[in-house]
Design an enzyme around this catalytic site. Structure first.
Site, short mmCIF file in Angstrom:
data_model
loop_
_atom_site.label_atom_id
_atom_site.label_comp_id
_atom_site.label_asym_id
_atom_site.label_seq_id
_atom_site.Cartn_x
_atom_site.Cartn_y
_atom_site.Cartn_z
N HIS A 1 -18.71 -50.28 5.68
CA HIS A 1 -19.84 -50.85 6.48
C HIS A 1 -19.50 -51.69 7.69
O HIS A 1 -20.20 -51.53 8.75
CB HIS A 1 -20.78 -51.91 5.49
CG HIS A 1 -21.74 -51.24 4.72
ND1 HIS A 1 -22.68 -50.72 5.16
CD2 HIS A 1 -21.96 -51.33 3.39
CE1 HIS A 1 -23.51 -50.50 4.36
NE2 HIS A 1 -23.17 -50.73 3.16
N CYS B 1 -26.71 -47.81 -2.34
CA CYS B 1 -26.27 -48.77 -1.20
C CYS B 1 -27.72 -49.50 -1.11
O CYS B 1 -28.78 -48.92 -1.12
CB CYS B 1 -25.93 -47.87 -0.10
SG CYS B 1 -25.81 -48.93 1.43
N LEU B 2 -27.77 -50.72 -0.81
CA LEU B 2 -28.59 -51.54 -0.63
C LEU B 2 -29.60 -51.18 0.60
O LEU B 2 -30.86 -51.36 0.71
CB LEU B 2 -28.30 -53.07 -0.65
CG LEU B 2 -27.91 -53.62 -2.05
CD1 LEU B 2 -27.55 -55.05 -1.85
CD2 LEU B 2 -29.25 -53.56 -3.13
N HIS C 1 -16.48 -49.49 -0.12
CA HIS C 1 -17.72 -49.29 0.46
C HIS C 1 -18.11 -50.49 1.28
O HIS C 1 -18.99 -49.99 2.56
CB HIS C 1 -18.74 -49.41 -0.78
CG HIS C 1 -20.24 -49.19 -0.42
ND1 HIS C 1 -21.16 -47.93 -1.00
CD2 HIS C 1 -21.15 -49.85 0.22
CE1 HIS C 1 -22.28 -48.09 -0.30
NE2 HIS C 1 -22.33 -49.12 0.37
N GLU C 2 -17.79 -51.66 1.23
CA GLU C 2 -18.18 -52.83 1.99
C GLU C 2 -17.43 -52.74 3.40
O GLU C 2 -17.82 -52.87 4.33
CB GLU C 2 -17.99 -54.01 1.24
CG GLU C 2 -18.86 -54.43 0.11
CD GLU C 2 -20.19 -53.93 0.26
OE1 GLU C 2 -20.77 -54.24 1.44
OE2 GLU C 2 -20.95 -53.71 -0.73
N GLN D 1 -25.37 -55.47 6.85
CA GLN D 1 -26.78 -55.20 6.14
C GLN D 1 -27.93 -56.24 6.25
O GLN D 1 -28.58 -56.13 5.78
CB GLN D 1 -26.27 -54.77 4.80
CG GLN D 1 -25.55 -53.43 4.47
CD GLN D 1 -25.20 -53.52 3.08
OE1 GLN D 1 -24.02 -54.09 2.66
NE2 GLN D 1 -25.87 -52.72 2.22
N GLY E 1 -22.68 -55.89 -4.15
CA GLY E 1 -21.91 -56.21 -2.86
C GLY E 1 -22.79 -56.09 -1.72
O GLY E 1 -23.91 -55.34 -1.55
ZN ZN Z 1 -23.97 -50.33 1.20
#
Ligand code: ZN
Length: 178
Positions: free
Chosen positions: A135, A89-90, A131-132, A51, A46
């Site tokens: 963000h 998380c990226l 999660h997204e 991000q 995701g």
């Molecule tokens: Zn994340």
């Protein structure tokens, strides 16, 4: 290919609530493409627009063969069930901790043409949708950890060296990194 650099924890864009999309135009379709390509390249399951430095309410996902994106998402929880599980998380390379999430999630939003669409998610997909959407509100997974876990995570984050290009490989759980 339009793979964009992924913003890391500490970048103020990750703490800034994103704006709703108002123009369902070619620029939006480009953003969806960039998000998808950057997510698949990472690889992650995701990726939300902040991000990659874009303050708009859009995310992409690819969870266990289910791939898509959502514009202006609103979450709904059909029941009270929770799930425990590890999450990454990226924007926090190499950091994986347990985060309690809702087990079932319905995300309503729009396609890049402005048509209403709904994603029904359970388990990892439900986790990803939460999660997204977080963000897009400037909320990060460290905010969702219990106090002891967050303390441990923050210690590891402080010790991590993310200056310059970061590529943590191999990911041990690519399908849980958002
Ligand atoms: Zn994340």
């Amino acid at each position: 290919m339009s793979v964009k650099p992924i913003r890391l924890f500490g970048d103020p864009v990750l703490r800034t609530p994103a704006e709703p999309v108002r123009d369902f135009d070619a620029e939006l379709r480009r953003l969806v493409k960039d998000l998808t390509e950057t997510m698949l390249d990472a690889p992650g399951a995701g990726l939300a627009a902040p991000q990659i430095g874009v303050g708009l309410r859009v995310f992409a996902y690819a969870v266990r063969g289910e791939r898509g994106y959502l514009v202006n998402p609103v979450l709904d929880f059909p029941d009270e069930e929770d799930q425990e599980g590890e999450e990454g998380c990226l924007s926090f390379p190499g950091i994986y901790y347990d985060v309690k999430r809702r087990l079932n999630t319905v995300a309503r939003g729009f396609t890049d043409r402005g048509d209403p669409v709904q994603i029904v998610g359970t388990e990892v997909l439900a986790r990803c949708l939460q999660h997204e959407t977080d963000h897009l509100d400037g909320v990060l997974f460290i905010d969702r950890m219990d106090q002891a876990t967050r303390k441990q995570a923050m210690k590891e984050i402080r010790e991590a060296n993310w200056t310059g290009a970061v590529k943590v490989t191999p990911h041990r759980m690519t399908d849980r990194i958002f």
